[in-house]
Scaffold this motif. Structure first.
Motif, PDB file in Angstrom:
ATOM      1  N   SER A  88       0.756  -1.147  -0.031  1.00  0.00           N
ATOM      2  CA  SER A  88      -0.100  -0.061   0.070  1.00  0.00           C
ATOM      3  C   SER A  88       0.954   1.257  -0.119  1.00  0.00           C
ATOM      4  O   SER A  88       1.796   1.341   0.922  1.00  0.00           O
ATOM      5  CB  SER A  88      -1.003  -0.089   1.428  1.00  0.00           C
ATOM      6  N   PRO A  89       0.576   2.270  -0.963  1.00  0.00           N
ATOM      7  CA  PRO A  89       1.296   3.569  -0.824  1.00  0.00           C
ATOM      8  C   PRO A  89       1.371   4.212   0.687  1.00  0.00           C
ATOM      9  O   PRO A  89       2.076   4.831   0.933  1.00  0.00           O
ATOM     10  CB  PRO A  89       0.688   4.319  -1.853  1.00  0.00           C
ATOM     11  N   ILE A  90       0.291   4.161   1.210  1.00  0.00           N
ATOM     12  CA  ILE A  90      -0.192   4.640   2.593  1.00  0.00           C
ATOM     13  C   ILE A  90       0.848   3.919   3.688  1.00  0.00           C
ATOM     14  O   ILE A  90       1.682   4.490   4.455  1.00  0.00           O
ATOM     15  CB  ILE A  90      -1.444   4.469   3.294  1.00  0.00           C
ATOM     16  N   MET A  91       1.202   2.575   3.519  1.00  0.00           N
ATOM     17  CA  MET A  91       2.229   1.816   4.348  1.00  0.00           C
ATOM     18  C   MET A  91       3.433   2.109   3.845  1.00  0.00           C
ATOM     19  O   MET A  91       4.478   2.399   4.766  1.00  0.00           O
ATOM     20  CB  MET A  91       1.791   0.487   4.000  1.00  0.00           C
ATOM     21  N   VAL A  92       3.764   2.425   2.819  1.00  0.00           N
ATOM     22  CA  VAL A  92       5.205   2.538   2.213  1.00  0.00           C
ATOM     23  C   VAL A  92       5.595   4.116   2.797  1.00  0.00           C
ATOM     24  O   VAL A  92       6.654   4.204   3.343  1.00  0.00           O
ATOM     25  CB  VAL A  92       5.233   2.835   0.859  1.00  0.00           C
ATOM     26  N   ILE A 117       3.433   9.987  -2.333  1.00  0.00           N
ATOM     27  CA  ILE A 117       4.067   9.010  -3.255  1.00  0.00           C
ATOM     28  C   ILE A 117       4.767   9.852  -4.539  1.00  0.00           C
ATOM     29  O   ILE A 117       5.751   9.622  -4.742  1.00  0.00           O
ATOM     30  CB  ILE A 117       3.444   7.756  -3.663  1.00  0.00           C
ATOM     31  N   VAL A 118       3.740  10.769  -4.864  1.00  0.00           N
ATOM     32  CA  VAL A 118       4.398  11.450  -5.988  1.00  0.00           C
ATOM     33  C   VAL A 118       5.500  12.388  -5.641  1.00  0.00           C
ATOM     34  O   VAL A 118       6.436  12.528  -6.576  1.00  0.00           O
ATOM     35  CB  VAL A 118       3.181  12.415  -6.535  1.00  0.00           C
ATOM     36  N   SER A 119       5.690  13.096  -4.438  1.00  0.00           N
ATOM     37  CA  SER A 119       6.688  13.764  -4.205  1.00  0.00           C
ATOM     38  C   SER A 119       7.879  12.863  -3.961  1.00  0.00           C
ATOM     39  O   SER A 119       9.260  13.056  -4.374  1.00  0.00           O
ATOM     40  CB  SER A 119       6.365  14.592  -2.718  1.00  0.00           C
ATOM     41  N   VAL A 120       7.699  11.742  -3.499  1.00  0.00           N
ATOM     42  CA  VAL A 120       8.939  10.752  -2.957  1.00  0.00           C
ATOM     43  C   VAL A 120       9.425  10.321  -4.267  1.00  0.00           C
ATOM     44  O   VAL A 120      10.763  10.029  -4.511  1.00  0.00           O
ATOM     45  CB  VAL A 120       8.373   9.466  -2.135  1.00  0.00           C
ATOM     46  N   MET A 121       8.721  10.070  -5.385  1.00  0.00           N
ATOM     47  CA  MET A 121       9.177   9.721  -6.469  1.00  0.00           C
ATOM     48  C   MET A 121       9.992  10.857  -7.460  1.00  0.00           C
ATOM     49  O   MET A 121      10.742  10.285  -8.455  1.00  0.00           O
ATOM     50  CB  MET A 121       8.194   9.182  -7.507  1.00  0.00           C
ATOM     51  N   ARG A 122       9.892  11.915  -6.889  1.00  0.00           N
ATOM     52  CA  ARG A 122      10.623  13.131  -7.556  1.00  0.00           C
ATOM     53  C   ARG A 122      11.516  13.894  -6.813  1.00  0.00           C
ATOM     54  O   ARG A 122      11.155  15.252  -6.295  1.00  0.00           O
ATOM     55  CB  ARG A 122       9.471  13.949  -8.140  1.00  0.00           C
ATOM     56  N   PRO A 123      12.542  13.212  -5.838  1.00  0.00           N
ATOM     57  CA  PRO A 123      13.308  13.957  -5.030  1.00  0.00           C
ATOM     58  C   PRO A 123      14.059  15.318  -5.764  1.00  0.00           C
ATOM     59  O   PRO A 123      14.018  16.373  -4.662  1.00  0.00           O
ATOM     60  CB  PRO A 123      14.282  13.001  -4.796  1.00  0.00           C
ATOM     61  N   LEU A 124      14.372  15.165  -6.918  1.00  0.00           N
ATOM     62  CA  LEU A 124      15.026  16.498  -7.404  1.00  0.00           C
ATOM     63  C   LEU A 124      14.133  17.640  -7.643  1.00  0.00           C
ATOM     64  O   LEU A 124      14.443  18.476  -7.281  1.00  0.00           O
ATOM     65  CB  LEU A 124      15.806  16.038  -8.870  1.00  0.00           C
ATOM     66  N   ARG A 129      15.648   9.610  -0.116  1.00  0.00           N
ATOM     67  CA  ARG A 129      14.567   9.696  -1.092  1.00  0.00           C
ATOM     68  C   ARG A 129      15.075   9.390  -2.359  1.00  0.00           C
ATOM     69  O   ARG A 129      14.365   8.897  -3.458  1.00  0.00           O
ATOM     70  CB  ARG A 129      14.010  11.163  -0.947  1.00  0.00           C
ATOM     71  N   LEU A 130      16.498   9.504  -2.871  1.00  0.00           N
ATOM     72  CA  LEU A 130      16.718   9.188  -3.846  1.00  0.00           C
ATOM     73  C   LEU A 130      16.894   7.489  -4.040  1.00  0.00           C
ATOM     74  O   LEU A 130      16.437   7.185  -5.364  1.00  0.00           O
ATOM     75  CB  LEU A 130      18.285   9.442  -4.376  1.00  0.00           C
ATOM     76  N   VAL A 131      17.049   6.911  -3.281  1.00  0.00           N
ATOM     77  CA  VAL A 131      16.946   5.293  -3.242  1.00  0.00           C
ATOM     78  C   VAL A 131      15.676   5.035  -3.316  1.00  0.00           C
ATOM     79  O   VAL A 131      15.278   4.049  -3.964  1.00  0.00           O
ATOM     80  CB  VAL A 131      17.538   4.874  -1.801  1.00  0.00           C
ATOM     81  N   MET A 132      14.497   5.810  -2.525  1.00  0.00           N
ATOM     82  CA  MET A 132      13.147   5.207  -2.375  1.00  0.00           C
ATOM     83  C   MET A 132      12.509   5.514  -3.585  1.00  0.00           C
ATOM     84  O   MET A 132      11.793   4.807  -4.273  1.00  0.00           O
ATOM     85  CB  MET A 132      12.383   6.342  -1.228  1.00  0.00           C
ATOM     86  N   SER A 133      12.879   6.699  -4.366  1.00  0.00           N
ATOM     87  CA  SER A 133      12.314   6.799  -5.756  1.00  0.00           C
ATOM     88  C   SER A 133      12.608   5.796  -6.842  1.00  0.00           C
ATOM     89  O   SER A 133      11.767   5.423  -7.616  1.00  0.00           O
ATOM     90  CB  SER A 133      12.764   8.174  -6.359  1.00  0.00           C
ATOM     91  N   LYS A 134      13.898   5.244  -6.678  1.00  0.00           N
ATOM     92  CA  LYS A 134      14.266   3.921  -7.773  1.00  0.00           C
ATOM     93  C   LYS A 134      13.555   2.834  -7.000  1.00  0.00           C
ATOM     94  O   LYS A 134      13.172   2.204  -8.112  1.00  0.00           O
ATOM     95  CB  LYS A 134      15.702   3.856  -7.632  1.00  0.00           C
ATOM     96  N   LEU A 135      13.110   2.683  -5.857  1.00  0.00           N
ATOM     97  CA  LEU A 135      12.564   1.307  -5.435  1.00  0.00           C
ATOM     98  C   LEU A 135      11.134   1.499  -5.883  1.00  0.00           C
ATOM     99  O   LEU A 135      10.546   0.644  -6.339  1.00  0.00           O
ATOM    100  CB  LEU A 135      12.873   1.117  -3.978  1.00  0.00           C
ATOM    101  N   ILE A 136      10.663   2.786  -5.428  1.00  0.00           N
ATOM    102  CA  ILE A 136       9.257   2.767  -5.933  1.00  0.00           C
ATOM    103  C   ILE A 136       8.785   2.617  -7.267  1.00  0.00           C
ATOM    104  O   ILE A 136       7.811   1.824  -7.674  1.00  0.00           O
ATOM    105  CB  ILE A 136       8.499   4.140  -5.513  1.00  0.00           C
ATOM    106  N   ARG A 137       9.658   3.143  -8.005  1.00  0.00           N
ATOM    107  CA  ARG A 137       9.308   2.902  -9.772  1.00  0.00           C
ATOM    108  C   ARG A 137       9.611   1.592  -9.933  1.00  0.00           C
ATOM    109  O   ARG A 137       8.868   1.088 -10.873  1.00  0.00           O
ATOM    110  CB  ARG A 137      10.495   3.653 -10.449  1.00  0.00           C
ATOM    111  N   ARG A 138      10.668   0.839  -9.487  1.00  0.00           N
ATOM    112  CA  ARG A 138      10.544  -0.619  -9.569  1.00  0.00           C
ATOM    113  C   ARG A 138       9.490  -1.402  -9.213  1.00  0.00           C
ATOM    114  O   ARG A 138       9.243  -2.319 -10.011  1.00  0.00           O
ATOM    115  CB  ARG A 138      12.120  -1.156  -8.933  1.00  0.00           C
ATOM    116  N   TRP A 139       8.887  -1.230  -7.982  1.00  0.00           N
ATOM    117  CA  TRP A 139       7.921  -1.906  -7.390  1.00  0.00           C
ATOM    118  C   TRP A 139       6.490  -1.664  -8.225  1.00  0.00           C
ATOM    119  O   TRP A 139       5.837  -2.493  -8.429  1.00  0.00           O
ATOM    120  CB  TRP A 139       7.458  -1.216  -5.903  1.00  0.00           C
TER     121      TRP A 139
END
Length: 511
Positions: free
Chosen positions: A47-51, A108-115, A165-175
């Motif tokens: 769940s995005p809420i859980m993440v 989640i949108v913010s976490v996916m776009r750290p830059l 957040r750089l790491v999380m953005s890559k993980l979320i895109r992969r998930w």
């Protein structure tokens, strides 16, 4: 009318037509294509809420531990201001997480776009230090703290947050690519309305909605077999079976503006499912009074039903089950041991009795009980209800059934996760009243299965336990179960749990 009534807010004529057709719920089997699609979505998703919730906790821990390590490095191990420094670091870390939450940095949108959110993150972290400095100045304590410690922490803390957040953005895109983190949706209703909705959803940037298919009762002339590239997988009755197999998060009802009665018919069938049900807001001609609006990107939805006990609530309830199940097993272990010996001495056969029952989302689970019947007269299907002085029940069985000791092995079901400690009691698959299955007696009976069934429940402590020999008893038990689902909280669970031993003293209906 309760909040769970799917007819709430509609005109009287529509409700009259709705109720007239409510009994028409023919359940055909799914076609092969729908079954194949459903099998692809058997696995649970994150769940995005859980993440985002876990990210909050990790960032809080990172900030606090990094600040503490810097304090130890420059000042020493609790050599100066032994409790003031850790307290200030903890307060600043908590404030930073709160400010990040307020500024939507955990979306989640913010976490996916750290830059893209670099400036906002820096502003929040700098604002935290500004508030901390202002507080220290007002309390005339600023001179007591090392500027080197907090200056170093400012750089290290921000580097850790941004790096994470750089790491999380890559993980979320992969998930998201792997289908491990997404919200799975089914469109109910085809044609032009569904096409407009699908196009609107797909236009949303960083969209986490995966549309699994379309279900519609109308023929191909009014509802094409392919809409916006998605197949029509079957009828609404087949959707219920589909949702039992696939892990669906959301049903989006998309029908023409004039389809008020049809929407009511759909809700009558669909509200028993443990999913979020949304009504596409472009059907705003309906006289519906929603409690809240939600959005998929910028597409507005009317919230009709929410899945109960979801996300962090489910984590809290599972922790509750584990803790209190272990306590119960320890406390009642002498009683369970004595019962096992008594059963062995009283009659031939195994100590435990295994019975298949309906669990969460109508899944078949195996429930443990102490055997209370003679082995050659046992009824695993529970098709024949146990009655007063039933000759199938052993001497020990009568006692353990009256006192509900026969249910104690279900503490292990709760510990292992097939049952919850508190919830609607699971009934045997073939349980009947006057040659009718319970779901044939009570309209919406399967709505009890929107949550995990329990060892004890709200209906049981209110006297609705034991023999279900009349249709009215089944209806009342279902009504109490639905009240529990709608009003669940951990305090409610505690109340039921502690009232259970007291209410079990009333053995009038237990045979």
């Amino acid at each position: 009318m309760s909040d769970s009534d799917p007819t709430r807010g509609f005109s009287k004529d529509a409700v009259r037509n709705f109720n007239a057709s409510a009994g028409d719920d023919s359940r055909g089997g799914m076609n092969d294509v729908a079954r194949q699609v459903a099998s692809q979505y058997r696995r649970d998703t994150m769940s995005p809420i859980m993440v985002s919730g876990v990210l909050r906790m990790v960032e809080l821990a990172l900030l606090f531990l990094s600040g503490l390590c810097i304090y130890f490095y420059y000042v020493g191990f609790f050599n100066h201001l032994a409790w003031q420094y850790p307290l200030a670091i903890a307060a600043a870390s908590s404030l930073a997480v709160v400010l990040l939450d307020v500024t939507d940095c955990y979306q989640i949108v913010s976490v996916m776009r750290p830059l893209a959110n670099f400036g906002r993150l820096l502003m929040v972290w700098a604002g935290t230090f500004a508030l901390m400095a202002l507080t220290a100045f007002a309390m005339k304590m600023s001179q007591d703290y090392s500027r080197l410690v907090f200056g170093t922490w400012f750089v290290v803390g921000f580097t850790l947050i941004f790096g994470l957040r750089l790491v999380m953005s890559k993980l979320i895109r992969r998930w998201a690519r792997d289908g491990r983190m997404e919200r799975r949706a089914v469109i109910v209703g085809g044609g032009t309305a569904a096409e407009v909705l699908i196009r609107s959803v797909e236009k949303q940037p960083y969209n986490d909605i995966r549309i699994c298919g379309i279900f519609d009762d109308r023929g191909d002339k009014r509802s094409p077999p392919i809409v916006a590239g998605y197949p029509k997988l079957g009828t609404v009755s087949e959707l219920i079976e589909f949702a039992r197999i696939a892990r669906i998060d959301m049903l989006i009802v998309s029908l023409p503006l004039t389809a008020e009665s049809r929407v009511l018919q759909l809700l009558k069938k669909l509200w028993v499912l443990p999913v979020d049900i949304r009504l596409s807001a472009h059907s705003n001609a309906l006289q519906f009074r929603p409690r809240a609006y939600s959005y998929i990107g910028s597409v507005p939805m009317l919230d009709i039903f929410d899945r109960p006990i979801n996300d962090w609530d489910s984590v809290a309830k599972r922790a509750f089950d584990i803790v209190f199940s272990i306590i119960g097993i320890i406390v009642f272990s002498p009683v369970m041991l004595a019962t096992a010996i008594a059963i062995k001495l009283d009659s031939k056969g195994p100590v435990l009795f295994h019975q298949k029952r309906h669990g969460f989302n109508n899944e078949i689970i195996e429930v443990y009980k102490f055997r209370s019947m003679y082995t050659d007269k046992a009824d695993p299907t529970a098709k024949q209800t146990v009655t007063r002085n039933d000759p199938r029940v052993t001497r020990v069985g009568r006692f353990i059934r009256k006192t509900s000791i026969d249910e104690l092995p279900q503490l292990f079901n709760s510990l292992f996760g097939s049952l919850s400690l508190v919830g609607p009691r699971p009934h045997a698959i073939a349980a009947q009243s006057h040659n009718l299955l319970y779901n044939e007696v009570v309209d919406g009976y399967f709505a009890r299965h929107k949550v995990k069934p329990g060892v004890t429940g709200w209906a049981q402590i209110n006297g609705w336990r034991g023999e279900m020999d009349t249709n009215e008893k089944i209806r009342m038990r279902t009504e109490y179960d639905l009240y529990y689902i709608e009003n669940w909280s951990l305090l409610f669970d505690l109340r039921i749990l502690f009232l259970t031993p007291i209410r079990l003293l009333n053995t009038e209906n237990a045979y």
